[in-house]
Design a protein around this motif. Structure first.
Motif, PDB file in Angstrom:
ATOM      1  N   GLY A  97      44.670   7.380 -13.537  1.00 46.27           N
ATOM      2  CA  GLY A  97      43.417   8.078 -13.770  1.00 46.27           C
ATOM      3  C   GLY A  97      43.464   9.009 -14.962  1.00 46.27           C
ATOM      4  N   SER A  98      44.594   8.987 -15.698  1.00 42.34           N
ATOM      5  CA  SER A  98      44.667   9.874 -16.861  1.00 42.34           C
ATOM      6  C   SER A  98      43.758   9.362 -17.963  1.00 42.34           C
ATOM      7  N   ALA A  99      43.612  10.166 -18.980  1.00 41.28           N
ATOM      8  CA  ALA A  99      42.703   9.817 -20.078  1.00 41.28           C
ATOM      9  C   ALA A  99      43.337   8.821 -21.038  1.00 41.28           C
ATOM     10  N   ARG A 100      44.607   8.405 -20.784  1.00 43.98           N
ATOM     11  CA  ARG A 100      45.281   7.517 -21.724  1.00 43.98           C
ATOM     12  C   ARG A 100      45.781   6.253 -21.039  1.00 43.98           C
ATOM     13  N   PRO A 101      44.923   5.582 -20.298  1.00 41.41           N
ATOM     14  CA  PRO A 101      45.387   4.385 -19.589  1.00 41.41           C
ATOM     15  C   PRO A 101      45.723   3.234 -20.523  1.00 41.41           C
ATOM     16  N   ALA A 102      45.186   3.241 -21.740  1.00 43.11           N
ATOM     17  CA  ALA A 102      45.390   2.120 -22.651  1.00 43.11           C
ATOM     18  C   ALA A 102      46.497   2.399 -23.663  1.00 43.11           C
ATOM     19  N   CYS A 103      47.280   3.435 -23.449  1.00 45.13           N
ATOM     20  CA  CYS A 103      48.356   3.761 -24.386  1.00 45.13           C
ATOM     21  C   CYS A 103      49.396   2.650 -24.386  1.00 45.13           C
ATOM     22  N   THR A 104      49.810   2.226 -25.563  1.00 48.15           N
ATOM     23  CA  THR A 104      50.811   1.169 -25.686  1.00 48.15           C
ATOM     24  C   THR A 104      52.102   1.693 -26.315  1.00 48.15           C
TER      25      THR A 104
END
Length: 314
Positions: free
Chosen positions: A44-51
């Motif tokens: 649920g964090s604001a950076r779910p798409a961080c790679t």
């Protein structure tokens, strides 16, 4: 004496470093064949798409590296490692994998990884249908009796991962996925190199197979053209030569696989826009293979429902 978790982790690191030295980007895996490092981002964090741009490990295949120092750091942060994954589609090799389950391999595959002349199974049928051969290549045997054929693709080609899209029991490990490296351990056994293939490099993917792995995107509005013009009942649409191969694929089905083959072939036909035109031939092929006509029609109807809208979306 039983192998301890520490020993498994040490062995996995040694195998991973060897792979990295050969230019294969690696990540640590658990015994369940999943990335061993948890995401640094809470659910649920604001950076779910961080790679991985955050600079912390825990981004699955995006962590894969050939740098030995970075490999050691990844494995040190994941003490419960039992294996390693090799990122697909990454340079310099641009590796992909053809994943054959035990049923697809068939009893006549030679130990050296070649597909012999009498090889049974879905991949051989596909190769015969489309007139290509699998070259000698590095091959990994899985604990479940299957095998992974390692192939390489050009730098400008993106191969999507898929499950049984090519044929029943034939999966593809493509760009964004990973292959389980030989030497990795699971509760069911270890992955190991097929005899005679250890010194083989991953072979280039045959062009015909590559086209099957990367189907072209058809222009919008082409699906159903024959039906719209009223020609579907009189002659097959352009490109229906593919359908002939699908019909042969169904006709060659044995007991226990007739419904599966028919459903797979029907899905491919409907996805490519000629399902209705090919339905009578597929039904006839299934009946010749031993399936009851009403079962064949029900299977075709299920495939039509499942793929409804897919051809337009393609």
């Amino acid at each position: 004496m039983a192998t301890t978790d520490r020993q498994l982790a040490t062995l996995a690191l040694a195998h991973a470093l060897n792979a990295a030295e050969r230019g294969l980007p690696v990540i640590p895996l658990t015994a369940a064949k999943l990335p061993a490092l948890r995401s640094p981002h809470p659910k649920g964090s604001a950076r779910p798409a961080c790679t991985g741009r955050c600079g912390r490990p825990g981004h699955g295949v995006h962590d894969a590296t050939t740098d030995p120092t970075a490999v050691r750091a990844l494995f040190a942060a994941a003490p419960h490692t039992a294996g390693y994954g090799i990122a697909c589609g990454r340079g310099p090799h641009r590796l992909i994998g053809i994943d054959l389950d035990a049923d697809a391999v068939g009893p006549a595959v030679r130990p050296d990884g070649h597909l012999g002349a009498q090889t049974d199974g879905a991949l051989r049928q596909l190769a015969l249908q489309h007139l290509f051969t699998i070259p000698p290549t590095l091959t990994v045997l899985t604990p479940g009796g299957g095998r992974h054929l390692w192939l390489t693709v050009p730098a400008d080609v993106v191969v999507p991962s898929s499950a049984s899209r090519l044929a029943p029991g034939v999966d593809v490990r493509g760009t964004g996925g990973y292959l389980i490296g030989p030497g990795s351990h699971t509760p069911y056994g270890s992955y190991r190199l097929a005899p005679g293939t250890a010194n083989l490099p991953p072979a280039p993917c045959p062009r015909t197979l590559l086209r099957l792995l990367t189907p072209p995107v058809r222009p919008a509005g082409t699906a159903g053209t024959a039906e719209a013009t009223g020609t579907a009942g009189h002659r097959p649409p352009r490109g229906l030569e593919q359908g002939e191969g699908l019909v042969h694929f169904v006709r060659a089905a044995r007991a226990g696989e007739r419904n599966t083959r028919l459903f797979w072939a029907a899905c491919r036909a409907y996805e490519h826009g000629f399902g209705e035109a090919l339905a009578p031939a597929l039904t006839e092929a299934a009946v010749r293979a031993g399936l009851a006509a009403h079962e064949a029609r029900a299977t075709l109807a299920s495939a039509a429902r499942l793929t409804a809208g897919r051809s337009e979306a393609a």
